[in-house]
Design an enzyme around this catalytic site. Structure first.
Site, PDB file in Angstrom:
ATOM      1  CG  ASP A 100     -48.476   7.327  71.723  1.00  0.00           C
ATOM      2  OD1 ASP A 100     -47.615   7.473  70.849  1.00  0.00           O
ATOM      3  OD2 ASP A 100     -49.615   6.860  71.521  1.00  0.00           O
ATOM      4  CG  ASP A 200     -47.132   9.381  66.498  1.00  0.00           C
ATOM      5  OD1 ASP A 200     -48.206   8.771  66.514  1.00  0.00           O
ATOM      6  OD2 ASP A 200     -46.935  10.427  65.830  1.00  0.00           O
ATOM      7  CD  GLU A 267     -48.475   5.241  63.758  1.00  0.00           C
ATOM      8  OE1 GLU A 267     -49.596   5.295  63.266  1.00  0.00           O
ATOM      9  OE2 GLU A 267     -47.876   6.248  64.181  1.00  0.00           O
ATOM     10  CG  HIS A 328     -55.355   6.546  68.302  1.00  0.00           C
ATOM     11  ND1 HIS A 328     -54.384   5.567  68.365  1.00  0.00           N
ATOM     12  CD2 HIS A 328     -54.735   7.661  67.869  1.00  0.00           C
ATOM     13  CE1 HIS A 328     -53.231   6.061  67.994  1.00  0.00           C
ATOM     14  NE2 HIS A 328     -53.418   7.331  67.685  1.00  0.00           N
ATOM     15  CG  ASP A 329     -54.525   6.723  64.080  1.00  0.00           C
ATOM     16  OD1 ASP A 329     -54.991   7.764  64.588  1.00  0.00           O
ATOM     17  OD2 ASP A 329     -53.332   6.387  64.187  1.00  0.00           O
TER      18      ASP A 329
HETATM   19  C1  GLC Z   1     -49.935   8.593  64.343  1.00  0.00           C
HETATM   20  C2  GLC Z   1     -51.032   8.620  65.366  1.00  0.00           C
HETATM   21  C3  GLC Z   1     -52.115   9.540  64.893  1.00  0.00           C
HETATM   22  C4  GLC Z   1     -51.543  10.926  64.770  1.00  0.00           C
HETATM   23  C5  GLC Z   1     -50.317  10.926  63.852  1.00  0.00           C
HETATM   24  C6  GLC Z   1     -49.519  12.191  63.990  1.00  0.00           C
HETATM   25  O1  GLC Z   1     -50.352   8.018  63.157  1.00  0.00           O
HETATM   26  O2  GLC Z   1     -51.473   7.318  65.625  1.00  0.00           O
HETATM   27  O3  GLC Z   1     -53.224   9.545  65.753  1.00  0.00           O
HETATM   28  O4  GLC Z   1     -52.513  11.794  64.258  1.00  0.00           O
HETATM   29  O5  GLC Z   1     -49.428   9.867  64.138  1.00  0.00           O
HETATM   30  O6  GLC Z   1     -48.856  12.251  65.207  1.00  0.00           O
END
Ligand code: GLC
Ligand code: CA
Length: 543
Positions: A100, A200, A267, A328-329
């Site tokens: 990541d 991310d 993402e 995980h979100d």
């Molecule tokens: C992304 C991650 C999340 C994190 C955010 C800030 O959305 O998946 O878990 O809190 O970015 O890095």
């Protein structure tokens, strides 16, 4: 047939959240040596690529998404030697490793930020986005969590920008030194042999140079695939900037020279047009982006038919769609199905048999359920921000706040802490039954774990499922989704019954049953599909 398609277009991805997978030293936090002890099991499940949520050095305020050193391992997870060993052992088992990479922001404890905020003259000042001028809040930009993105800092009487939480200051990619430093970080890991990066909040990389105000919108709540209009604001100038699309190509070019042929999965969020801009007009941007439609599925055959057809229209080859059921979100998918394992089987079969990359979140293969931890007791910084919002209200409004609930420890066996830890887990294991554990499900032929295992292996061993094109077919039954995958002279036909009722389909001559689940059976030339079941056939064409 020789398999020529790039490996990342054919892979399957399994996400490990290191905090919760396997603890080896009894401190209640998962770690790399723990993961090492589970690698054989992950291989046996049939996983091809493992994506790890961050395990770099971090204060842990956002559980690793706030990095203070990109090239060292946080002591809670182990050492660099453990990490080297992990990469080696994954490769030995013929799997790939994706790390990541949080390029958008660092932790506010990162030495770069500590320097940057120390004085306006510091050489690292421009590593971050400081607003120079009188106003503490120079414009109306709202972050992805719904607060102003500007954070006033007394030391130098200026505000810095953060598109997520205030302890995650955004890096300034208009400064060539920032780019160079981050490319250096990518090189560090690529030289260690990692096979790719999950990027991310990549939609947030650039912000408007002129700091123009965002226009307003009519929407308040964000969804997984749209932050861009939430909180009554169109994020025109702080998300999805054309410079970010361009940067996607730069990163792709930078990593392409490595011999392991690494890939990027971003993402990002927004319309298909935006996703496509990140992928590049010539498919020369990010290799893949997460597509989150399955996070808010409507459990009906028509929804999945429309989705397949839409993806073939918008993302035809050489683009590769991705199918994400959880991460995980997000609320665990089994909970979104009311705990119905039969439906979970149909949904995961769809995810693995469609053309594209299935992304599986650890624990989904056993139907790991959500926790019920109220925001007030949440460790998640988003829960802390909303600590007085009751859980029932979140559920009522369909919003997901306390992400602790989807991050509970893996359920390995029936010992007190489910085989996760010998100590007190950082998040509770919660209530569970014998049937919920890996150990038990492995012994039961019709368990969810064995279904996932079959799906992983089916894909792994079928070039049609990996490379073939896809066409939806008409079924006479509204509850049945039928589609065909074709490569050369081989056709794979998939039937999925999203309804309760038993349905009969006629099977074409010469079909060989590859896999069935949920009680589907072939009787003569008929396929008998019980409620929430499915079957996969193969036909070899003569000509
Ligand atoms: C992304 C991650 C999340 C994190 C955010 C800030 O959305 O998946 O878990 O809190 O970015 O890095
Ligand atoms: Ca540990």
């Amino acid at each position: 047939m020789e398999n020529k398609m790039e490996w990342w277009k054919q892979t399957s991805i399994y996400q490990i959240y290191p905090w919760s997978f396997q603890d080896s030293n009894g401190d209640g936090i998962g770690d790399l040596p723990g993961i090492l002890t589970r690698l054989d099991q992950i291989r046996d499940l049939g996983v091809e690529t493992i994506w790890f949520s961050p395990f770099y050095k971090s204060p842990g305020e956002d559980f690793g998404y706030d990095i203070s050193d990109y090239t060292s391992i946080d002591p809670r997870f182990g050492t660099m030697d453990d990490c080297d060993k992990l990469i080696r052992e994954i490769h030995k088992r013929k799997m790939k490793v994706v790390l990541d990479m949080v390029m958008n922001h660092t932790s506010d404890k990162h030495p770069w930020f500590l320097e940057s905020k120390s004085s306006k003259e510091n050489p690292k000042r421009d590593f971050y986005i400081w607003h120079k001028g009188e106003k503490k809040v120079p414009n109306n930009w709202i972050s992805m969590v719904g607060t102003s993105g500007w954070n006033y800092d007394e030391t130098t009487d200026e505000s810095y920008y953060s598109n997520f939480l205030s302890f995650q200051p955004d890096l300034n990619y208009r400064n060539p030194k920032v780019k160079k430093s981050m490319f250096g970080v990518l090189d560090f890991w690529l030289n260690k042999g990692v096979d790719g990066f999950r990027l991310d909040i990549f939609n947030s990389i650039y912000k408007d140079e002129g700091f123009r105000d965002n226009p307003s919108s009519f929407r308040y709540f964000p969804t997984p695939d749209n932050h861009d209009e939430a909180f009554f604001q169109k994020k025109q100038y702080n998300l999805n900037l054309p410079e970010s699309f361009q940067f996607a190509k730069e990163v792709r070019k930078h990593i392409s020279k490595y011999k392991q042929k690494p890939f990027l999965i971003g993402e990002v969020s927004g319309s298909d047009k935006i996703l496509k801009s990140f992928l590049g007009e010539k498919a020369d941007g990010l290799n893949l982006v997460f597509q989150f439609e399955l996070i808010h599925f409507d459990y009906k055959a028509q929804f999945f038919k429309d989705l397949l057809e839409k993806n073939e229209r918008e993302f035809p080859a050489p683009y590769t769609p991705t199918y994400v059921l959880g991460n995980h979100d997000q609320r665990r998918f089994i909970d979104r199905l009311g705990g119905d394992v039969r439906k979970a089987k149909v949904l995961s079969a769809f995810q693995f048999l469609a053309r594209g990359i299935p992304v599986v979140y650890y624990g989904d293969e056993i139907g790991r359920k959500e926790g019920r931890i109220p925001n007030f007791f949440g460790k998640d910084p988003i829960a802390k921000m909303n600590r007085f919002v009751p859980l029932f209200l979140c559920n009522l409004l369909g919003i997901y706040i306390n992400r602790d609930n989807c991050r509970l420890p893996m359920l390995w066996d029936t010992t007190e802490q489910a085989g996760f830890s010998k100590g007190k887990p950082w998040l509770p294991v919660g209530q569970f039954q014998t049937e919920d554990t890996v150990v038990y499900q492995k012994t039961k032929n019709d368990s969810l774990w064995n279904h996932y295992r079959s799906l992983f292996h089916l894909r792994k061993t079928s070039s049609v499922l990996k490379e073939g094109n896809i066409k939806t077919k008409l079924s006479h039954h509204a509850d049945v989704l039928c589609f065909e995958r074709t490569l050369g002279k081989i056709v794979v036909i998939v039937y999925l019954n999203f309804g309760e009722k038993e349905i009969k389909e006629t099977v074409s001559k010469g079909s060989k049953l590859l896999y069935s689940f949920g009680g589907a059976e072939v009787l003569g030339d008929k396929l008998q599909l019980t409620g929430h079941s499915g079957a996969v056939f193969e036909i070899r064409l003569k000509k």
